[in-house]
Motif scaffolding. Structure first.
Motif, mmCIF file in Angstrom:
data_model
loop_
_atom_site.group_PDB
_atom_site.id
_atom_site.type_symbol
_atom_site.label_atom_id
_atom_site.label_comp_id
_atom_site.label_asym_id
_atom_site.label_seq_id
_atom_site.Cartn_x
_atom_site.Cartn_y
_atom_site.Cartn_z
ATOM 1 N N PRO A 156 -2.425 4.023 8.554
ATOM 2 C CA PRO A 156 -1.571 4.866 9.736
ATOM 3 C C PRO A 156 -0.170 4.393 9.842
ATOM 4 O O PRO A 156 0.357 3.711 9.182
ATOM 5 C CB PRO A 156 -2.256 3.840 11.042
ATOM 6 N N ASN A 157 0.372 5.456 10.680
ATOM 7 C CA ASN A 157 2.032 4.947 10.768
ATOM 8 C C ASN A 157 2.194 3.804 11.472
ATOM 9 O O ASN A 157 1.237 3.585 12.422
ATOM 10 C CB ASN A 157 2.655 6.161 11.450
ATOM 11 N N TRP A 158 3.169 2.706 11.313
ATOM 12 C CA TRP A 158 3.459 1.779 11.865
ATOM 13 C C TRP A 158 4.626 1.164 11.724
ATOM 14 O O TRP A 158 5.587 1.923 11.214
ATOM 15 C CB TRP A 158 2.468 0.676 11.056
ATOM 16 N N PHE A 159 4.856 0.187 12.515
ATOM 17 C CA PHE A 159 6.212 -0.689 12.438
ATOM 18 C C PHE A 159 5.980 -1.900 13.033
ATOM 19 O O PHE A 159 4.936 -2.164 13.611
ATOM 20 C CB PHE A 159 7.376 0.017 13.139
ATOM 21 N N TRP B 117 0.829 -1.181 -0.157
ATOM 22 C CA TRP B 117 -0.010 0.112 0.086
ATOM 23 C C TRP B 117 0.940 1.173 0.056
ATOM 24 O O TRP B 117 0.531 2.297 -0.538
ATOM 25 C CB TRP B 117 -0.892 0.013 1.101
ATOM 26 N N GLY B 118 1.941 1.263 0.712
ATOM 27 C CA GLY B 118 2.878 2.464 0.666
ATOM 28 C C GLY B 118 3.471 2.706 -0.589
ATOM 29 O O GLY B 118 3.476 3.703 -0.997
ATOM 30 N N GLN B 119 3.758 1.574 -1.228
ATOM 31 C CA GLN B 119 4.373 1.655 -2.812
ATOM 32 C C GLN B 119 2.975 2.607 -3.573
ATOM 33 O O GLN B 119 3.632 3.116 -4.581
ATOM 34 C CB GLN B 119 4.734 0.437 -3.323
ATOM 35 N N TYR B 120 2.040 2.244 -3.396
ATOM 36 C CA TYR B 120 0.930 2.648 -4.120
ATOM 37 C C TYR B 120 0.171 3.968 -3.504
ATOM 38 O O TYR B 120 -0.785 4.361 -3.921
ATOM 39 C CB TYR B 120 -0.086 1.637 -4.518
ATOM 40 N N LYS C 191 -9.188 1.193 -5.295
ATOM 41 C CA LYS C 191 -7.590 1.645 -5.295
ATOM 42 C C LYS C 191 -6.832 0.646 -4.527
ATOM 43 O O LYS C 191 -5.967 0.152 -4.882
ATOM 44 C CB LYS C 191 -7.373 2.980 -5.207
ATOM 45 N N ALA C 192 -7.480 0.417 -3.318
ATOM 46 C CA ALA C 192 -6.717 -0.325 -2.169
ATOM 47 C C ALA C 192 -6.535 -1.797 -2.634
ATOM 48 O O ALA C 192 -5.395 -2.363 -2.715
ATOM 49 C CB ALA C 192 -7.483 -0.259 -0.966
ATOM 50 N N TYR C 193 -7.615 -2.513 -3.327
ATOM 51 C CA TYR C 193 -7.639 -3.714 -4.071
ATOM 52 C C TYR C 193 -6.903 -3.831 -5.123
ATOM 53 O O TYR C 193 -6.149 -4.918 -5.323
ATOM 54 C CB TYR C 193 -9.227 -4.229 -3.945
#
Length: 402
Positions: free
Chosen positions: A120-123, A112-115, A246-248
């Motif tokens: 939310p911010n995460w690790f 998802w980050g690539q697109y 878009k997410a899918y």
């Protein structure tokens, strides 16, 4: 003769197996539970470890079955085996190459980050020491959960970094629920939580239902109590549908069902929490989606998995056809000593209800989505009227524990 392999055959797969049978498909049902409810409708029962790929292949070969399709319908646990079998037998659906995008939250977040899909911010962390080092980059409150869990298992909301006991307990809870021994930590997003149910066909993402999610009081916003048609402007629904597609698309869902969770803020921002490449459980797949959309998604999933035509089923889509409320009765600690009111609720027009428990069952506090004692499903032309029906029905319900 068309053979469909159903990976897991529990309560929430049974309806889809029945629909596939009615459509003339032959069913191989695989589950390690000898009492799996879907076994009664299968043509071939394989009571075995669903992760024993070699063993499954040998059984299929022994019975001279070359599957035409494989599905886990609503089962997260069955997705990897289903993808593996599809890859082995060159069948349509989510491949082994793509399945981690749907069952591993870290892999999903990276994609998802690539697109530029907002979240939310995460690790991620594999040890409590790694967590303590990385948590400084996030703002509290945060959500801690296993990277590969479902159904709200292993999830905790942490409101402060100061309570080390709560942090250690939350970490252990998430870690023990992870098959890959890894957790993901996300900043908590304040807003309205929604779910969307989709069906993909030839790369086109059809959004069949959008519901607003409510949570069980006392679970720190982690366990769902209700999914209901939202009373919002059409513009908001269209924005959600567009974002869901878009997410899918970013996750390369080409064919089959999907269930996705998101949050909208007061500033009309949309943040995606997680997405599954399967149908929603607990009556969502077999009851809620057909009620709202007019689409028999269980049948569409079975036929699509075998490469058969589903365009006629999708042409029945009218969104929304009806508004609905799917309300769950959360568990509470004790032994069930009385169950009453379900027959009376079923007599109300456009209401159905069913208990998940029996007299003598020992219950606990609601800790995840499986901790439920029953459901109420109401339908009407408007969200407001559907809520009124659900409220009317719930007043008739009595479940006592002691």
């Amino acid at each position: 003769m068309t053979w469909l392999v159903a990976v897991t055959a529990g309560k929430w797969q049974k309806y889809a197996i029945q629909q596939a049978k009615l459509a003339g498909l032959k069913i191989v049902a695989i589950d390690d539970d000898p009492h799996a409810e879907g076994f009664s409708d299968a043509d071939l029962v394989l009571c075995m470890d669903i992760f024993d790929i070699d063993g499954i292949q040998k059984e299929l070969s022994k019975h001279k079955i070359y599957p035409d399709g494989v599905s886990s319908f609503t089962s997260e646990a069955g997705m990897k085996t289903a993808a593996t079998l599809r890859t082995i037998y060159s069948l349509p659906g989510i491949s082994l190459e793509d399945v981690d995008l749907f069952i591993n939250k870290v892999t999903q977040r990276k994609r998802w980050g690539q697109y530029n899909i907002p979240g939310p911010n995460w690790f991620k962390a594999s040890t409590i020491e790694e967590f303590q080092k990385k948590i400084k980059a996030l703002k509290f409150p945060v959500i801690m959960k296993p990277v590969d869990g479902s159904g709200s298992r292993g999830i905790t909301k942490l409101n402060s970094h100061q309570d080390e006991i709560d942090i250690k307990t939350a970490f252990d809870k998430a870690f023990k629920s992870s098959k890959s021994n890894c957790i993901i930590v996300e900043e908590f997003i304040n807003g309205t939580e929604y779910t969307a149910e989709v069906f993909a066909h030839n790369g086109v993402i059809n959004v069949l239902a959008i519901t607003q999610k409510k949570k069980v009081t006392g679970t720190n916003n982690t366990v769902a109590s209700e999914l209901a048609s939202p009373l919002v402007e059409i513009k908001t629904l269209q924005q959600i549908k567009s974002a869901v597609r878009k997410a899918y698309q970013a996750l390369n869902l080409q064919d089959g069902p999907g269930h996705i969770e998101l949050i909208t803020t007061d500033q009309q921002e949309i943040f995606f929490i997680e997405a599954a490449g399967r149908g929603g459980g607990f009556m969502v797949f077999d009851k809620l989606v057909p009620t709202i959309s007019g689409v028999n998604i269980a049948l569409a999933t079975a036929l699509n998995a075998c490469g058969k035509k589903v365009s006629d089923l999708m042409s029945n889509r009218i969104s929304p056809r009806y508004s609905a409320v799917l309300r769950f009765i959360p568990s509470k600690p004790g032994t069930v000593i009385a169950i009453d009111g379900f027959d009376s609720m079923d007599k109300i027009a456009n209401v159905e209800a069913e208990p998940f428990v029996r007299l003598g069952d020992v219950m606990s506090d609601a800790a995840h989505d499986g901790d439920r004692m029953g459901y109420i499903l109401s339908t009407s032309k408007t969200p407001t009227d559907a809520q009124k029906l659900a409220n009317k029905a719930e007043k008739l319900l009595t479940i006592k524990v002691t």
